[in-house]
Scaffold this motif. Sequence first.
Motif, PDB file in Angstrom:
ATOM      1  N   PHE A   1       0.878  -1.179   0.000  1.00 49.12           N
ATOM      2  CA  PHE A   1       0.000   0.000   0.000  1.00 49.12           C
ATOM      3  C   PHE A   1       0.908   1.220   0.000  1.00 49.12           C
ATOM      4  O   PHE A   1       2.074   1.172   0.425  1.00 49.12           O
ATOM      5  N   ASP A   2       0.390   2.350  -0.511  1.00 47.74           N
ATOM      6  CA  ASP A   2       1.205   3.542  -0.724  1.00 47.74           C
ATOM      7  C   ASP A   2       1.418   4.307   0.580  1.00 47.74           C
ATOM      8  O   ASP A   2       0.469   4.572   1.323  1.00 47.74           O
ATOM      9  N   VAL A   3       2.667   4.672   0.813  1.00 47.50           N
ATOM     10  CA  VAL A   3       3.046   5.487   1.971  1.00 47.50           C
ATOM     11  C   VAL A   3       3.874   6.663   1.455  1.00 47.50           C
ATOM     12  O   VAL A   3       4.705   6.506   0.555  1.00 47.50           O
TER      13      VAL A   3
ATOM     14  N   PRO B   1       5.442   2.077  -2.310  1.00 44.25           N
ATOM     15  CA  PRO B   1       4.694   0.909  -1.828  1.00 44.25           C
ATOM     16  C   PRO B   1       5.405   0.263  -0.625  1.00 44.25           C
ATOM     17  O   PRO B   1       6.615   0.075  -0.628  1.00 44.25           O
ATOM     18  N   VAL B   2       4.603  -0.107   0.383  1.00 43.46           N
ATOM     19  CA  VAL B   2       5.125  -0.735   1.595  1.00 43.46           C
ATOM     20  C   VAL B   2       4.231  -1.916   1.951  1.00 43.46           C
ATOM     21  O   VAL B   2       2.993  -1.830   1.872  1.00 43.46           O
ATOM     22  N   ALA B   3       4.837  -3.023   2.342  1.00 45.42           N
ATOM     23  CA  ALA B   3       4.104  -4.214   2.782  1.00 45.42           C
ATOM     24  C   ALA B   3       4.545  -4.567   4.199  1.00 45.42           C
ATOM     25  O   ALA B   3       5.667  -4.262   4.609  1.00 45.42           O
ATOM     26  N   VAL B   4       3.628  -5.223   4.949  1.00 46.17           N
ATOM     27  CA  VAL B   4       3.906  -5.587   6.342  1.00 46.17           C
ATOM     28  C   VAL B   4       3.560  -7.057   6.545  1.00 46.17           C
ATOM     29  O   VAL B   4       2.496  -7.522   6.106  1.00 46.17           O
ATOM     30  N   HIS B   5       4.439  -7.795   7.220  1.00 56.92           N
ATOM     31  CA  HIS B   5       4.209  -9.200   7.525  1.00 56.92           C
ATOM     32  C   HIS B   5       4.391  -9.430   9.017  1.00 56.92           C
ATOM     33  O   HIS B   5       5.205  -8.769   9.666  1.00 56.92           O
TER      34      HIS B   5
ATOM     35  N   ASN C   1       0.875   6.756   8.811  1.00 58.38           N
ATOM     36  CA  ASN C   1       1.133   7.961   9.610  1.00 58.38           C
ATOM     37  C   ASN C   1       2.450   7.890  10.391  1.00 58.38           C
ATOM     38  O   ASN C   1       2.825   8.871  11.040  1.00 58.38           O
ATOM     39  N   ALA C   2       3.123   6.744  10.350  1.00 61.67           N
ATOM     40  CA  ALA C   2       4.344   6.565  11.156  1.00 61.67           C
ATOM     41  C   ALA C   2       5.466   7.531  10.787  1.00 61.67           C
ATOM     42  O   ALA C   2       6.107   8.094  11.682  1.00 61.67           O
ATOM     43  N   PRO C   3       5.787   7.770   9.500  1.00 64.49           N
ATOM     44  CA  PRO C   3       6.902   8.683   9.187  1.00 64.49           C
ATOM     45  C   PRO C   3       6.698  10.081   9.743  1.00 64.49           C
ATOM     46  O   PRO C   3       7.627  10.662  10.321  1.00 64.49           O
TER      47      PRO C   3
END
Length: 468
Positions: A125-127, A138-142, A187-189
């Motif tokens: 998803f776009d960050v 694009p960033v993915a989380v596992h 929102n983390a950055p």
Amino acid sequence: MRLFNHAKTGGFMDVIRCDEGSYLIWKWHPADAPAGSNNRENEIRWNSHLRVKDGEVAVFVYKQKNGLMQDYIEGPFDQTIKTSNFPVLASIYGLAFDGVSPFQAEIYFINLAKIIQTKFAVPYFDVYDPRFTDFCTPVAVHGTITFRISNYKEFIKLHRLIDFKLENLQSEIRNAVNRYIKDIVINAPAKNDIPLIQIESKIAQINDEIEYVITERFRESFGIEVSDLDISNIEIDKTSLGYKQLMEVTKDVTIATLNAEKEAKVKNIRDMQQIEIENLEETLRIQREEDQYARHKQTQSANMDAFQTEKQADVGIAGANALGQMGSNGAGDINLGGSSCSDNGVNMASIMASMTLGSVVGQNLANTMNSAMSQMNSSKMPGNTNPSNISSVCYNVAVNGQATGPYDLITLAKMIGAGEINKETLVWKSGMVNWIKAGDVPALFGLFNNGTNTGNGTEMPPIPTENK
């Protein structure tokens, strides 16, 4: 009636228990009535035996006209079913058929000790980097989420036991995890004030924030207790155009920042060096002034006698000037009348003040000059060959009608040069009968160089004839 007679003898008694090795929710059915075969699977014979292991809870669900009702039996439990243990059953079960007729109920076993571990993968998803909002990456989380049922009554309210499937619950949990993770990571950055390309350095902080949010929400939404949430990695799509553009602009900014920091450090070094130079110059200036002052004081100490003579002569001249000023202001006026000022009176206070000051100043100067002159090895004045005669010859001087002094010839010469004494000034010294004009004193001829005296300053003048 054969069915019920068999029930009395125990031929149709059931043992209700769960023998599943791994389960979260499991529905019980009689051995001779497989699940879904007919309605008899819900017929529970009275005096059947119920066994519930520790960490389990058995839920009896009764379908009544006013809705579903439940009895909860928590393990460990190993007893025959009786109305004393089933409050709801006691309220709906009649005494018909001698209390041995079957009653309708669905029985579910809930495993409270079972810990469910579900893996999740949030697709790309776009960050956006808060510094460069024109480039999305694009960033993915596992990761993995671990949970269990802690409040089974709340869990039953939120889920239908009759058609419960663990796969469905896990799917719902994954969807919720994905939703919460996206919101927090996007929102983390900005929240943590870090560049997007360094977001992996904040995995632990982001993990704690997600676990806190999900723990609270899942307790309310699913009736489960999240015991652990572990984000294994946050993956940035480094092949994407947005990432490449972000890296390029970040590189430029980094280089510019490094150059600016370098220039700032160089400027700081130069400023510090300039300050050190200025401090050194100031230190050297102070040292020079201190050295000069020390040498000046050494010179004064080496010539202390001459220095004291010079200063005290200045004091005598200043005193004489002060007395002259007092005379010009009428301090020496004589006033014997009753008024404070009269042409023919005598002001005694002024006379006493003038005499006292003149005496003190004159005596102090005379003593100082006598001491200084006696220490000189050689000093000559016109008409004298013995320096001791200069310091020994002293005259009193009349200033504004007041006697001042005595002054030696050196002091008188300074006073004549300052215009404080002229030839008409009356002087007197020990051995003289009366006050006479300074211009008539042979010893003072050489002090007046304006050519008005009768001699030329080099020849002895004739002795004046005494008046008969």
